[in-house]
Design a protein around this motif. Sequence first.
Motif, PDB file in Angstrom:
ATOM      1  N   UNK A 130       0.748  -1.229   0.008  1.00  0.00           N
ATOM      2  CA  UNK A 130      -0.175   0.071   0.212  1.00  0.00           C
ATOM      3  C   UNK A 130       0.669   1.155  -0.189  1.00  0.00           C
ATOM      4  N   UNK A 131       0.285   2.541  -0.501  1.00  0.00           N
ATOM      5  CA  UNK A 131       1.017   3.784  -0.481  1.00  0.00           C
ATOM      6  C   UNK A 131       0.017   4.457   0.440  1.00  0.00           C
ATOM      7  N   UNK A 132       0.766   5.235   1.436  1.00  0.00           N
ATOM      8  CA  UNK A 132       0.207   6.398   2.263  1.00  0.00           C
ATOM      9  C   UNK A 132       0.103   7.716   1.407  1.00  0.00           C
ATOM     10  N   UNK A 133      -0.240   8.843   2.210  1.00  0.00           N
ATOM     11  CA  UNK A 133      -0.501   9.964   1.392  1.00  0.00           C
ATOM     12  C   UNK A 133       0.885  10.686   1.014  1.00  0.00           C
ATOM     13  N   UNK A 134       0.860  10.862  -0.280  1.00  0.00           N
ATOM     14  CA  UNK A 134       2.072  11.479  -0.816  1.00  0.00           C
ATOM     15  C   UNK A 134       2.557  12.917  -0.038  1.00  0.00           C
ATOM     16  N   UNK A 135       3.557  13.186   0.038  1.00  0.00           N
ATOM     17  CA  UNK A 135       4.099  14.630   0.244  1.00  0.00           C
ATOM     18  C   UNK A 135       4.116  15.586  -0.740  1.00  0.00           C
ATOM     19  N   UNK A 136       3.959  16.734  -0.391  1.00  0.00           N
ATOM     20  CA  UNK A 136       4.199  17.715  -1.612  1.00  0.00           C
ATOM     21  C   UNK A 136       5.475  18.046  -1.854  1.00  0.00           C
ATOM     22  N   UNK A 247       6.817  13.011  -6.111  1.00  0.00           N
ATOM     23  CA  UNK A 247       6.670  13.305  -4.579  1.00  0.00           C
ATOM     24  C   UNK A 247       7.043  12.147  -3.722  1.00  0.00           C
ATOM     25  N   UNK A 248       7.479  12.317  -2.486  1.00  0.00           N
ATOM     26  CA  UNK A 248       7.894  11.489  -1.442  1.00  0.00           C
ATOM     27  C   UNK A 248       6.692  10.876  -1.085  1.00  0.00           C
ATOM     28  N   UNK A 249       6.671   9.516  -0.845  1.00  0.00           N
ATOM     29  CA  UNK A 249       5.540   8.711  -0.433  1.00  0.00           C
ATOM     30  C   UNK A 249       5.920   7.493   0.221  1.00  0.00           C
ATOM     31  N   UNK A 250       5.368   7.353   1.336  1.00  0.00           N
ATOM     32  CA  UNK A 250       5.651   6.010   2.121  1.00  0.00           C
ATOM     33  C   UNK A 250       4.788   5.019   1.449  1.00  0.00           C
ATOM     34  N   UNK A 251       5.682   4.016   1.114  1.00  0.00           N
ATOM     35  CA  UNK A 251       5.163   2.497   0.760  1.00  0.00           C
ATOM     36  C   UNK A 251       5.364   1.375   1.890  1.00  0.00           C
ATOM     37  N   UNK A 252       4.366   0.640   1.887  1.00  0.00           N
ATOM     38  CA  UNK A 252       4.200  -0.164   3.185  1.00  0.00           C
ATOM     39  C   UNK A 252       3.542  -1.513   2.885  1.00  0.00           C
ATOM     40  N   UNK A 253       3.859  -2.405   3.438  1.00  0.00           N
ATOM     41  CA  UNK A 253       3.560  -3.558   3.203  1.00  0.00           C
ATOM     42  C   UNK A 253       2.073  -3.550   4.020  1.00  0.00           C
ATOM     43  N   UNK A 254       0.935  -3.917   3.330  1.00  0.00           N
ATOM     44  CA  UNK A 254      -0.367  -3.762   3.718  1.00  0.00           C
ATOM     45  C   UNK A 254      -0.890  -4.322   5.108  1.00  0.00           C
ATOM     46  N   UNK A 255      -0.332  -5.553   5.505  1.00  0.00           N
ATOM     47  CA  UNK A 255      -0.447  -5.973   6.959  1.00  0.00           C
ATOM     48  C   UNK A 255       0.181  -5.115   7.961  1.00  0.00           C
TER      49      UNK A 255
END
Length: 304
Positions: A130-136, A247-255
């Motif tokens: 999953x990805x969380x909210x991207x930064x500006x 844009x910088x964005x956190x990408x994370x394992x969904x669990x």
Amino acid sequence: MAFKISTAAGAFALMALSAASVFAQSNPLAEPTAARTDTKTIIVGSADFPESQLLATIYAKALVAKGIAVETKLNIGSREVYIPALLDGSIDLLPEYAGATMSYLDKNATAHSPADVAAALKAALPKGVSMLTPSAAQDSDSVAVTRATAEKYKLKTIADLAPVASELVLGGPPEWKTRKEGIIGLKELYGLEFQSFKSLDVGGPLTLSALVNGQVQAANLFSTDPAIAANDLVVLDDVKNLFPAQNIVPVIATPKVSDVVTKTLDAVSAALTTKDLVVMNGRLANHDSFDVVAGDWLTEHKLN
């Protein structure tokens, strides 16, 4: 013309000098996935360049401040290495650059604006990621030349290289040989065929030194690199949009996604600016550690 190579070189030297961390840190990917029995700890990874390691450290410290167990595996390598590590569970979270990740996952992607890239990246992410909210905040790839080269060939845009590319050597990371945002795109979109390509590092001291010393005449640098201004380099305008929004964005394992993780990292993304990246990269160049720079930024924004 005198160039100030040392300013940027110091930042990349920190990859070796900043091994000491407040977090438990293993050699990247040294432990097999099968050995993992702790399902609560979030393992934060990073690419093999200082800004990525800094952002990963910011993520890790922000999560620790919220009581979340964290381990770091920094300096893993290129996207071709750390994305498979995310998929096989060797790491759980990493800071990414939206456009580059989109293009890596979808070779036919054409999105360019921040909103379109974010939508395309979300659609391209593999199951379980999953990805969380991207930064500006953004840090884009760029093609840079020295001021002398720009004036000699009257270069303002990447397209201006077309008549002279055959006389010039291009420098960049090894993966630029096969990436759309590299040799392939420069040829397909801009019609550029350079005299040769020299494999260097990821926008680090080798690339900078090769450029300012004339071993290469054009090179891949990152737009937030303070060495660009320090060395009076010229970033050529990407008039045909080869490089999508980064844009910088956190990408994370969904669990590993939870309300607290989402709120914590979304707060980081909301506070982070492109100017912050330039300033923090400058501090790394002056030999401040990842831990200190990350901690200071989090304190400034009341996130730790």
